[in-house]
Motif scaffolding. Structure first.
Motif, PDB file in Angstrom:
ATOM      1  N   THR A  74       0.821  -1.216   0.000  1.00  0.00           N
ATOM      2  CA  THR A  74       0.000   0.000   0.000  1.00  0.00           C
ATOM      3  C   THR A  74       0.855   1.267   0.000  1.00  0.00           C
ATOM      4  O   THR A  74       0.637   2.164  -0.808  1.00  0.00           O
ATOM      5  N   GLU A  75       1.837   1.297   0.892  1.00  0.00           N
ATOM      6  CA  GLU A  75       2.600   2.535   1.069  1.00  0.00           C
ATOM      7  C   GLU A  75       3.354   2.951  -0.181  1.00  0.00           C
ATOM      8  O   GLU A  75       3.263   4.094  -0.620  1.00  0.00           O
ATOM      9  N   SER A  76       4.123   2.003  -0.757  1.00  0.00           N
ATOM     10  CA  SER A  76       4.959   2.393  -1.893  1.00  0.00           C
ATOM     11  C   SER A  76       4.119   2.652  -3.143  1.00  0.00           C
ATOM     12  O   SER A  76       4.413   3.557  -3.925  1.00  0.00           O
ATOM     13  N   PHE A  77       3.030   1.886  -3.336  1.00  0.00           N
ATOM     14  CA  PHE A  77       2.174   2.115  -4.504  1.00  0.00           C
ATOM     15  C   PHE A  77       1.462   3.469  -4.365  1.00  0.00           C
ATOM     16  O   PHE A  77       1.348   4.227  -5.327  1.00  0.00           O
ATOM     17  N   ALA A  78       0.980   3.765  -3.147  1.00  0.00           N
ATOM     18  CA  ALA A  78       0.301   5.052  -2.918  1.00  0.00           C
ATOM     19  C   ALA A  78       1.288   6.203  -3.127  1.00  0.00           C
ATOM     20  O   ALA A  78       0.949   7.235  -3.719  1.00  0.00           O
ATOM     21  N   ARG A  79       2.523   5.993  -2.674  1.00  0.00           N
ATOM     22  CA  ARG A  79       3.549   7.032  -2.821  1.00  0.00           C
ATOM     23  C   ARG A  79       3.809   7.296  -4.304  1.00  0.00           C
ATOM     24  O   ARG A  79       3.903   8.446  -4.737  1.00  0.00           O
ATOM     25  N   ALA A  80       3.929   6.227  -5.098  1.00  0.00           N
ATOM     26  CA  ALA A  80       4.223   6.378  -6.531  1.00  0.00           C
ATOM     27  C   ALA A  80       3.090   7.133  -7.243  1.00  0.00           C
ATOM     28  O   ALA A  80       3.327   8.073  -8.013  1.00  0.00           O
ATOM     29  N   LEU A  81       1.872   6.718  -6.954  1.00  0.00           N
ATOM     30  CA  LEU A  81       0.707   7.338  -7.604  1.00  0.00           C
ATOM     31  C   LEU A  81       0.587   8.809  -7.190  1.00  0.00           C
ATOM     32  O   LEU A  81       0.346   9.697  -8.025  1.00  0.00           O
ATOM     33  N   ALA A  82       0.788   9.074  -5.908  1.00  0.00           N
ATOM     34  CA  ALA A  82       0.701  10.453  -5.407  1.00  0.00           C
ATOM     35  C   ALA A  82       1.806  11.319  -6.007  1.00  0.00           C
ATOM     36  O   ALA A  82       1.586  12.501  -6.312  1.00  0.00           O
ATOM     37  N   GLN A  83       2.956  10.706  -6.245  1.00  0.00           N
ATOM     38  CA  GLN A  83       4.080  11.440  -6.837  1.00  0.00           C
ATOM     39  C   GLN A  83       3.715  11.951  -8.238  1.00  0.00           C
ATOM     40  O   GLN A  83       3.957  13.105  -8.573  1.00  0.00           O
ATOM     41  N   VAL A  84       3.088  11.076  -9.026  1.00  0.00           N
ATOM     42  CA  VAL A  84       2.690  11.473 -10.387  1.00  0.00           C
ATOM     43  C   VAL A  84       1.612  12.561 -10.317  1.00  0.00           C
ATOM     44  O   VAL A  84       1.646  13.537 -11.078  1.00  0.00           O
ATOM     45  N   ILE A  85       0.680  12.410  -9.388  1.00  0.00           N
ATOM     46  CA  ILE A  85      -0.412  13.391  -9.274  1.00  0.00           C
ATOM     47  C   ILE A  85       0.150  14.751  -8.849  1.00  0.00           C
ATOM     48  O   ILE A  85      -0.236  15.795  -9.402  1.00  0.00           O
ATOM     49  N   THR A  86       1.073  14.755  -7.916  1.00  0.00           N
ATOM     50  CA  THR A  86       1.678  16.014  -7.452  1.00  0.00           C
ATOM     51  C   THR A  86       2.449  16.677  -8.597  1.00  0.00           C
ATOM     52  O   THR A  86       2.407  17.891  -8.783  1.00  0.00           O
ATOM     53  N   GLN A  87       3.095  15.845  -9.396  1.00  0.00           N
ATOM     54  CA  GLN A  87       3.920  16.334 -10.506  1.00  0.00           C
ATOM     55  C   GLN A  87       3.067  16.838 -11.670  1.00  0.00           C
ATOM     56  O   GLN A  87       3.301  17.909 -12.209  1.00  0.00           O
ATOM     57  N   GLU A  88       2.024  16.079 -12.032  1.00  0.00           N
ATOM     58  CA  GLU A  88       1.244  16.391 -13.244  1.00  0.00           C
ATOM     59  C   GLU A  88       0.014  17.255 -12.963  1.00  0.00           C
ATOM     60  O   GLU A  88      -0.596  17.771 -13.887  1.00  0.00           O
ATOM     61  N   LYS A  89      -0.380  17.385 -11.710  1.00  0.00           N
ATOM     62  CA  LYS A  89      -1.546  18.190 -11.318  1.00  0.00           C
ATOM     63  C   LYS A  89      -2.773  17.915 -12.205  1.00  0.00           C
ATOM     64  O   LYS A  89      -3.312  18.816 -12.846  1.00  0.00           O
ATOM     65  N   PRO A  90      -3.217  16.652 -12.258  1.00  0.00           N
ATOM     66  CA  PRO A  90      -4.377  16.321 -13.107  1.00  0.00           C
ATOM     67  C   PRO A  90      -5.670  16.908 -12.547  1.00  0.00           C
ATOM     68  O   PRO A  90      -5.773  17.158 -11.340  1.00  0.00           O
ATOM     69  N   SER A  91      -6.646  17.107 -13.434  1.00  0.00           N
ATOM     70  CA  SER A  91      -7.958  17.545 -12.952  1.00  0.00           C
ATOM     71  C   SER A  91      -8.805  16.334 -12.579  1.00  0.00           C
ATOM     72  O   SER A  91      -9.746  16.439 -11.801  1.00  0.00           O
ATOM     73  N   VAL A  92      -8.458  15.156 -13.150  1.00  0.00           N
ATOM     74  CA  VAL A  92      -9.235  13.931 -12.882  1.00  0.00           C
ATOM     75  C   VAL A  92      -8.260  12.768 -12.636  1.00  0.00           C
ATOM     76  O   VAL A  92      -7.253  12.651 -13.336  1.00  0.00           O
ATOM     77  N   VAL A  93      -8.591  11.917 -11.663  1.00  0.00           N
ATOM     78  CA  VAL A  93      -7.808  10.690 -11.416  1.00  0.00           C
ATOM     79  C   VAL A  93      -8.792   9.517 -11.371  1.00  0.00           C
ATOM     80  O   VAL A  93      -9.749   9.545 -10.589  1.00  0.00           O
TER      81      VAL A  93
END
Ligand SMILES: Cc1cc2nc3c(=O)[nH]c(=O)nc-3n(C[C@H](O)[C@H](O)[C@H](O)COP(=O)(O)OP(=O)(O)OC[C@H]3O[C@@H](n4cnc5c(N)ncnc54)[C@H](O)[C@@H]3O)c2cc1C
Length: 326
Positions: A74-93
């Protein structure tokens, strides 16, 4: 330009079908939102799968390919996904509403401060914003939900959104990513109980059995029909509680939610808690000797009769019909 990010879940070296549905839905929404689609692949040896994700509609694929990510944590997968979201600033996930998606999505939402709508069965764009439909009260009603702020994050019920046709000519930019893989809890071994069997939540056809089968010695009637149709096997809670089959087969409020193209309910009365897990199936066929059984209220086709007579005949017919097609 707005961005839609999807999580592409991998199991046994394959991109799971609900993930392809999520990418396809993102592609569909990309038109009215004027957005690009990006997907996130996490695991060990997952890099070659980027081409498949691209063929369903991703413009960019973020690949976290690391031996330390070979098993879900959970931790590392959540970290990876959150990293992309923080970087790309999507409007939808968009994340599939699978066991892994249900586990990781709330963690990611908390990390990035997103509103999360779970178990979504419909998405629409209204005034440039997303609007979601999700079942509530055990499927008795549908709630319409809108987000305050972005990213608008949703988990999508498997088998409800169409996976579009793959276009092998479609290419995506592939970005290799790295993430801190430390985790306070790790999977050390997986003890699979249903190797080789069809996953209930992803099956296009499900044949389920209930207490009408009278005893565990008769459950093979349901299994034979499922086998002849290339279907997954499901069960009501009454059958699971009685110990006839394992809980992993249970469909309903306290079991699995399925949305196959065809759901065949054999000797199941259709209690509200069972309907909660299967009423979004496209076609429902019910076999029950009681014409007043509630299952007939949701069934598209119903047979009032004795399943001990009907199931063997149906299995023979299915063998002939599907045998020629498979
Ligand atoms: C909090 C809670 C959560 C629950 N969660 C779930 C859940 O996740 N999933 C779930 O399934 N249930 C769940 N239940 C239980 C649910 O309320 C029902 O008790 C259960 O679904 C009944 O299972 P059934 O339809 O197999 O049995 P029954 O209700 O006993 O129905 C058996 C049916 O078989 C028919 N029948 C009998 N003989 C024949 C024959 N020879 N030929 C054809 N038909 C025949 C009967 O007419 C009857 O309609 C939950 C209950 C609670 C309180």
């Amino acid at each position: 330009m707005p961005t839609i990010v999807t999580f592409a879940e991998v199991r046994d070296g394959k991109v799971r079908r609900p993930s392809l549905e999520a990418v396809s839905e993102a592609r569909r929404l990309a038109g009215p939102l004027g957005a690009t689609v990006q997907s996130v692949l996490i695991g060990q040896g997952v890099a070659p799968l980027a081409a498949e994700v691209a063929s369903y509609g991703a413009d960019r694929v973020h690949v976290f390919d690391d031996a330390e990510l070979g098993s879900y944590a959970t931790e590392s997968f959540a970290r990876a996904l959150a990293q992309v979201i923080t970087q790309e600033k999507p409007s939808v996930v968009l994340v599939p509403y699978t066991a892994m998606g249900k586990d990781v999505a709330p963690r990611v939402a908390a990390r990035v401060g997103a509103g999360l709508v779970s178990d979504v069965v419909k998405l629409e764009v209204k005034d440039g914003k997303l609007e979601a439909r999700r079942p509530v009260y055990a499927g008795k009603a549908l709630a319409t939900v809108r987000w305050e702020g972005e990213p608008q994050m949703a988990t999508l019920r498997p088998n409800v959104f169409a996976a579009g046709a793959a276009d092998a000519a479609r290419k995506a930019e592939v970005r290799k990513e790295t993430v801190d893989t430390s985790a306070r809890a790790r999977v050390t071994a997986v003890h699979a109980t249903v190797s080789g069997k069809l996953e209930l939540t992803e099956a296009q056809i499900v044949v389920s059995g209930g207490r009408g089968l009278k005893g565990p010695e008769n459950f093979h009637l349901v299994e034979s029909l499922a086998g002849a149709m290339g279907a997954a096997v499901g069960a009501s809670r009454a059958v699971v509680d009685a110990g006839w089959v394992d809980h992993q087969y249970q469909v309903g409020q306290t079991g699995k939610t399925v949305s196959p193209t065809l759901y065949v309910a054999c000797g199941i009365s259709g209690a509200i808690q069972h309907l909660a897990g299967m009423s979004s199936s496209k076609y429902i066929v019910a076999i029950n000797r009681d014409a007043d059984a509630p299952i007939f209220k949701v069934a598209n086709y119903g047979v009032v009769g004795d399943l001990f007579e009907l199931l063997p005949k149906l299995t023979e017919a299915a063998k002939q019909y599907f045998g020629g097609k498979r």
